[in-house]
Structures are given as C-alpha cells and as structure tokens.
Scaffold this motif. Sequence first.
Motif, mmCIF file in Angstrom:
data_model
loop_
_atom_site.group_PDB
_atom_site.id
_atom_site.type_symbol
_atom_site.label_atom_id
_atom_site.label_comp_id
_atom_site.label_asym_id
_atom_site.label_seq_id
_atom_site.Cartn_x
_atom_site.Cartn_y
_atom_site.Cartn_z
ATOM 1 N N CYS A 9 0.811 -1.221 0.000
ATOM 2 C CA CYS A 9 0.000 0.000 0.000
ATOM 3 C C CYS A 9 0.843 1.269 0.000
ATOM 4 N N ARG A 10 2.091 1.153 0.439
ATOM 5 C CA ARG A 10 2.984 2.300 0.586
ATOM 6 C C ARG A 10 2.515 3.251 1.686
ATOM 7 N N VAL A 11 1.663 2.778 2.572
ATOM 8 C CA VAL A 11 1.237 3.616 3.687
ATOM 9 C C VAL A 11 2.243 3.450 4.828
ATOM 10 N N ARG A 33 7.366 11.610 0.627
ATOM 11 C CA ARG A 33 6.288 11.362 1.577
ATOM 12 C C ARG A 33 5.145 12.297 1.245
ATOM 13 N N ILE A 34 3.942 11.787 1.321
ATOM 14 C CA ILE A 34 2.796 12.624 0.996
ATOM 15 C C ILE A 34 1.636 12.251 1.896
ATOM 16 N N THR A 35 0.890 13.259 2.305
ATOM 17 C CA THR A 35 -0.307 13.012 3.099
ATOM 18 C C THR A 35 -1.524 13.229 2.217
ATOM 19 N N ILE A 36 -2.318 12.199 2.075
ATOM 20 C CA ILE A 36 -3.542 12.279 1.276
ATOM 21 C C ILE A 36 -4.706 12.573 2.219
ATOM 22 N N ILE A 37 -5.364 13.686 1.988
ATOM 23 C CA ILE A 37 -6.504 14.055 2.828
ATOM 24 C C ILE A 37 -7.790 13.496 2.234
ATOM 25 N N ASP A 38 -7.962 13.723 0.929
ATOM 26 C CA ASP A 38 -9.171 13.254 0.265
ATOM 27 C C ASP A 38 -8.780 12.529 -1.019
ATOM 28 N N ALA A 39 -8.713 11.197 -0.909
ATOM 29 C CA ALA A 39 -8.206 10.402 -2.027
ATOM 30 C C ALA A 39 -9.092 10.539 -3.268
ATOM 31 N N GLN A 40 -10.393 10.790 -3.062
ATOM 32 C CA GLN A 40 -11.309 10.890 -4.201
ATOM 33 C C GLN A 40 -11.012 12.120 -5.047
ATOM 34 N N LYS A 41 -10.567 13.195 -4.380
ATOM 35 C CA LYS A 41 -10.381 14.458 -5.089
ATOM 36 C C LYS A 41 -8.924 14.725 -5.437
ATOM 37 N N SER A 42 -8.051 13.855 -4.973
ATOM 38 C CA SER A 42 -6.633 14.125 -5.153
ATOM 39 C C SER A 42 -6.089 13.458 -6.409
ATOM 40 N N SER A 43 -5.547 14.279 -7.307
ATOM 41 C CA SER A 43 -4.947 13.707 -8.515
ATOM 42 C C SER A 43 -3.654 12.978 -8.173
ATOM 43 N N ILE A 44 -2.982 13.433 -7.110
ATOM 44 C CA ILE A 44 -1.756 12.744 -6.697
ATOM 45 C C ILE A 44 -2.091 11.354 -6.175
ATOM 46 N N ALA A 45 -3.177 11.260 -5.430
ATOM 47 C CA ALA A 45 -3.604 9.959 -4.930
ATOM 48 C C ALA A 45 -3.841 8.991 -6.081
ATOM 49 N N ALA A 57 4.302 6.855 1.286
ATOM 50 C CA ALA A 57 5.564 7.057 0.583
ATOM 51 C C ALA A 57 5.269 7.082 -0.900
ATOM 52 N N ILE A 58 5.965 7.945 -1.632
ATOM 53 C CA ILE A 58 5.698 8.037 -3.060
ATOM 54 C C ILE A 58 6.316 6.846 -3.797
ATOM 55 N N LYS A 59 7.509 6.461 -3.371
ATOM 56 C CA LYS A 59 8.185 5.344 -4.028
ATOM 57 C C LYS A 59 8.771 4.399 -2.997
ATOM 58 N N THR A 60 8.640 3.115 -3.232
ATOM 59 C CA THR A 60 9.324 2.144 -2.393
ATOM 60 C C THR A 60 10.138 1.213 -3.282
#
Length: 61
Positions: A9-11, A33-45, A57-60
């Motif tokens: 999951c990279r969490v 490292r990134i914090t996702i607040i709203d996965a539905q609205k986040s393009s990064i997510a 984590a962005i990359k493992t």
Amino acid sequence: MRRKVCKDCRVFVDGGECPLCKGSQFTTNWTGRITIIDAQKSSIAKRIGVAQKGEYAIKTR
Ligand SMILES: [Zn+2]
C-alpha cells in the motif's frame, strides 16, 4: 530510525501490521512522503494509486 511503509500500500506503518491490508511486508527503503486528505479528489492519490486517506511514501523499493 527510518519509518517503515507497507510494500503493497505504501502507507506508513507504526505498529506490527498494515492498517489497510493487514499485511506485514514492510520496507524502510522509500523516497518521498505525501499526506492524502481526500483520495477521491486528489490527482496525486490517483497517480500513486491510493484510495484511502493517510500518509504514504511516493516510491518504495
Ligand atoms: Zn498494506
């Protein structure tokens, strides 16, 4: 000590099992490292392929 992340999951994981998949395959070899607040609205997510809020984590390796 570097924090560990779930390989699937990279969490970020603090305890003995992943809160998302309940797995125990971790790695400390991660970058970004990134914090996702709203996965539905986040393009990064979407880009890193996460569906739930949390700290990732962005990359493992
Ligand atoms: Zn997991």
